[in-house]
Design a protein around this motif. Structure first.
Motif, PDB file in Angstrom:
ATOM      1  N   ILE A  58       9.246  -4.817   4.459  1.00 31.20           N
ATOM      2  CA  ILE A  58       9.338  -4.670   5.908  1.00 31.20           C
ATOM      3  C   ILE A  58       8.597  -3.681   6.283  1.00 31.20           C
ATOM      4  O   ILE A  58       9.042  -2.693   5.919  1.00 31.20           O
ATOM      5  N   LEU A  59       7.240  -4.047   6.737  1.00 33.64           N
ATOM      6  CA  LEU A  59       6.328  -2.924   6.983  1.00 33.64           C
ATOM      7  C   LEU A  59       6.077  -2.510   8.482  1.00 33.64           C
ATOM      8  O   LEU A  59       6.202  -3.667   9.231  1.00 33.64           O
ATOM      9  N   ASP A  60       6.178  -1.403   8.928  1.00 32.23           N
ATOM     10  CA  ASP A  60       5.631  -1.327  10.550  1.00 32.23           C
ATOM     11  C   ASP A  60       3.974  -1.604  10.476  1.00 32.23           C
ATOM     12  O   ASP A  60       3.122  -1.120   9.805  1.00 32.23           O
ATOM     13  N   SER A  61       3.698  -2.606  11.433  1.00 34.28           N
ATOM     14  CA  SER A  61       2.423  -3.118  11.387  1.00 34.28           C
ATOM     15  C   SER A  61       1.442  -2.279  12.172  1.00 34.28           C
ATOM     16  O   SER A  61       0.158  -2.460  12.078  1.00 34.28           O
ATOM     17  N   PHE A  62       1.879  -1.007  12.667  1.00 27.63           N
ATOM     18  CA  PHE A  62       0.941  -0.181  13.256  1.00 27.63           C
ATOM     19  C   PHE A  62       0.667   0.993  12.241  1.00 27.63           C
ATOM     20  O   PHE A  62      -0.440   1.524  11.999  1.00 27.63           O
ATOM     21  N   THR A  63       1.799   1.589  11.552  1.00 23.93           N
ATOM     22  CA  THR A  63       1.844   2.811  10.765  1.00 23.93           C
ATOM     23  C   THR A  63       1.820   2.487   9.616  1.00 23.93           C
ATOM     24  O   THR A  63       1.500   3.499   8.371  1.00 23.93           O
ATOM     25  N   ASN A  64       2.038   1.163   8.817  1.00 23.71           N
ATOM     26  CA  ASN A  64       2.278   0.851   7.629  1.00 23.71           C
ATOM     27  C   ASN A  64       3.308   1.294   6.885  1.00 23.71           C
ATOM     28  O   ASN A  64       3.453   1.237   5.549  1.00 23.71           O
ATOM     29  N   GLU A  65       4.107   1.880   7.543  1.00 22.26           N
ATOM     30  CA  GLU A  65       5.456   2.709   7.038  1.00 22.26           C
ATOM     31  C   GLU A  65       6.340   1.485   6.479  1.00 22.26           C
ATOM     32  O   GLU A  65       6.415   0.444   7.215  1.00 22.26           O
ATOM     33  N   THR A  66       6.863   1.819   5.451  1.00 25.33           N
ATOM     34  CA  THR A  66       8.043   0.672   4.879  1.00 25.33           C
ATOM     35  C   THR A  66       9.263   1.098   5.471  1.00 25.33           C
ATOM     36  O   THR A  66       9.791   1.990   4.998  1.00 25.33           O
ATOM     37  N   LYS A  67       9.748  -0.027   6.181  1.00 27.87           N
ATOM     38  CA  LYS A  67      10.894   0.224   6.851  1.00 27.87           C
ATOM     39  C   LYS A  67      12.099  -0.429   5.893  1.00 27.87           C
ATOM     40  O   LYS A  67      13.149   0.334   5.752  1.00 27.87           O
ATOM     41  N   PHE A  68      11.994  -1.422   4.981  1.00 28.13           N
ATOM     42  CA  PHE A  68      13.027  -1.932   4.113  1.00 28.13           C
ATOM     43  C   PHE A  68      12.340  -2.370   2.929  1.00 28.13           C
ATOM     44  O   PHE A  68      11.057  -3.098   3.137  1.00 28.13           O
ATOM     45  N   SER A  69      12.966  -2.578   1.732  1.00 22.98           N
ATOM     46  CA  SER A  69      12.392  -3.095   0.599  1.00 22.98           C
ATOM     47  C   SER A  69      13.501  -3.641  -0.210  1.00 22.98           C
ATOM     48  O   SER A  69      14.482  -2.832  -0.443  1.00 22.98           O
ATOM     49  N   HIS A  70      13.611  -4.930  -0.512  1.00 22.36           N
ATOM     50  CA  HIS A  70      14.510  -5.665  -1.491  1.00 22.36           C
ATOM     51  C   HIS A  70      13.920  -6.234  -2.451  1.00 22.36           C
ATOM     52  O   HIS A  70      12.788  -6.930  -2.265  1.00 22.36           O
TER      53      HIS A  70
END
Length: 301
Positions: A58-70
C-alpha cells in the motif's frame, strides 16, 4: 517471467515517473496488479514473488511512501478496495478479505471457477470468472475407440493408474480439487483433509496404493489415504519439486538449491539426503542398479 514496472503519467504536464520498481532488475519479479483507493491517496499493488507467494503493498500515490507491506502465501489473481481498512483478493476461486493495517486474513467464500477480475462497492463485490472444463478419456490403442471417463463440467486432470489397475485423477467438481478413483464404471471421491489446497500438483502413488507422494512449496508430503493423515517429510528449504518413489520406498526428488537442477535421494527412515547427480537431473527413477533420469535444459533420457 517479464518484469512489470508501475508508472505515473500526469495528463496535464504529460510527464511520466516511476511509482514502484522491484529491488533488482535481474530477478524479473514485478508489480502486476494495482487499484487506487476511491477516497484516500492509497495505491494497492500486488508484487510477484513466486507462483505461490505475493507481496501486497500500500503506497501513498503522491509521495510513493510505503504505508503497509504484507507477504501473503497466495497467488493473487485480482483484488479490489472495499474501504480504507479492508481490501479483497482472489486466489484462483477463493476470495479473501485482508485488513491492510494488520495483515489479518479472512476466507469469505470459495467459487468453483477461477476469478480473473473484481471490483467492489461498500457492501457488494462484483467479479468475473474464468470457466473452463477438461475431461479424462480412455482410448483403446488397438481399436482406436475412445470414451470419456467423466462428463461433468469441471476441471479433471493428472490421470494416474494405481498398481491394482484403478485410475485416479484430480477434479474440482466439489469446488476444490479432490482425488477421484475410477474402477470400471464406478467413480468415488477420495476425501482427504489436506493442510493446503491442491492445484496442478504432480503426485505419485506408492506401490501398495496406500500413500500419495507430492510436493508443495518445496516441501515433500506423504498422505496415508487409509487413515487420512498427511505427513510433512521435509521442510521447504530443500526446494523439492519432482518426486518419485524408489523400489525401497525412499524418495528421489529434484531440487535447484545448489544453483542448478540436480537429483537427490531422501531416505525416509534415516531422514538423510544424498545427492545423486552432479551434472543436472530433473526427474528420475531407479531400476535395478541404474538411475534413469531427465535433465531440465537437455533433451533425452
Amino acid at each position: 517471467r517479464q518484469m512489470c514496472i508501475r508508472d505515473r503519467y500526469n495528463i496535464k504536464t504529460k510527464r511520466k515517473s516511476v511509482i514502484s520498481l522491484p529491488p533488482s532488475h535481474s530477478n524479473l519479479k514485478g508489480d502486476y496488479l494495482l487499484d487506487h483507493h476511491p477516497s484516500e491517496n492509497w495505491l494497492l499493488i500486488a508484487r510477484y514473488i513466486d507462483e505461490n507467494n505475493t507481496q501486497l503493498l500500500i503506497l501513498d500515490s503522491f509521495t510513493n511512501e510505503t504505508k503497509f507491506s504484507h507477504k501473503l502465501n497466495y497467488h493473487i489473481d485480482s483484488f479490489a478496495w472495499l474501504d480504507k481498512q479492508y481490501a479483497s483478493f482472489a486466489d484462483n476461486g477463493a476470495v479473501y478479505l485482508i485488513n491492510v493495517l494488520t495483515g489479518e486474513l479472512q476466507l469469505k467464500f470459495e467459487n468453483r471457477h477461477a476469478i480473473n477480475s473484481m471490483d467492489s462497492t461498500v457492501n457488494q463485490l462484483f467479479f468475473s470468472t474464468l470457466e473452463h472444463s477438461s475431461h479424462i478419456f480412455s482410448q483403446n490403442i488397438v481399436t482406436g475407440s475412445r470414451i470419456a471417463i467423466n462428463t461433468d463440467n469441471a476441471i479433471n486432470q493428472l490421470p494416474k493408474t494405481k498398481s491394482n489397475g484403478q485410475l485416479s485423477y484430480l477434479s474440482n467438481k466439489q469446488s476444490v480439487f479432490q482425488w477421484q478413483i475410477s474402477d470400471d464404471n464406478n467413480i468415488s471421491s477420495l476425501s482427504i483433509n489436506l493442510p493446503f489446497k491442491l492445484g496442478f500438483n504432480r503426485y505419485e502413488w506408492s506401490q501398495d496404493g496406500r500413500y500419495i507422494l507430492l510436493t508443495k512449496q518445496g516441501a515433500i508430503y506423504q498422505i496415508d489415504v487409509n487413515n487420512d493423515k498427511t505427513q510433512q517429510l521435509t521442510n521447504n528449504e530443500i526446494g523439492a519439486f519432482v518426486v518419485n518413489y524408489d523400489p525401497n520406498s525412499n524418495i528421489i526428488y529434484s531440487s535447484s538449491r545448489s544453483g542448478q537442477w540436480q537429483l537427490w535421494l531422501y531416505k525416509v527412515k534415516d531422514k538423510t539426503h544424498e545427492q545423486l547427480t552432479q551434472f543436472g537431473g530433473y526427474s528420475g527413477r531407479i531400476i535395478g542398479n541404474y538411475l534413469y533420469f531427465t535433465k531440465f535444459n537437455t533433451n533425452g533420457l
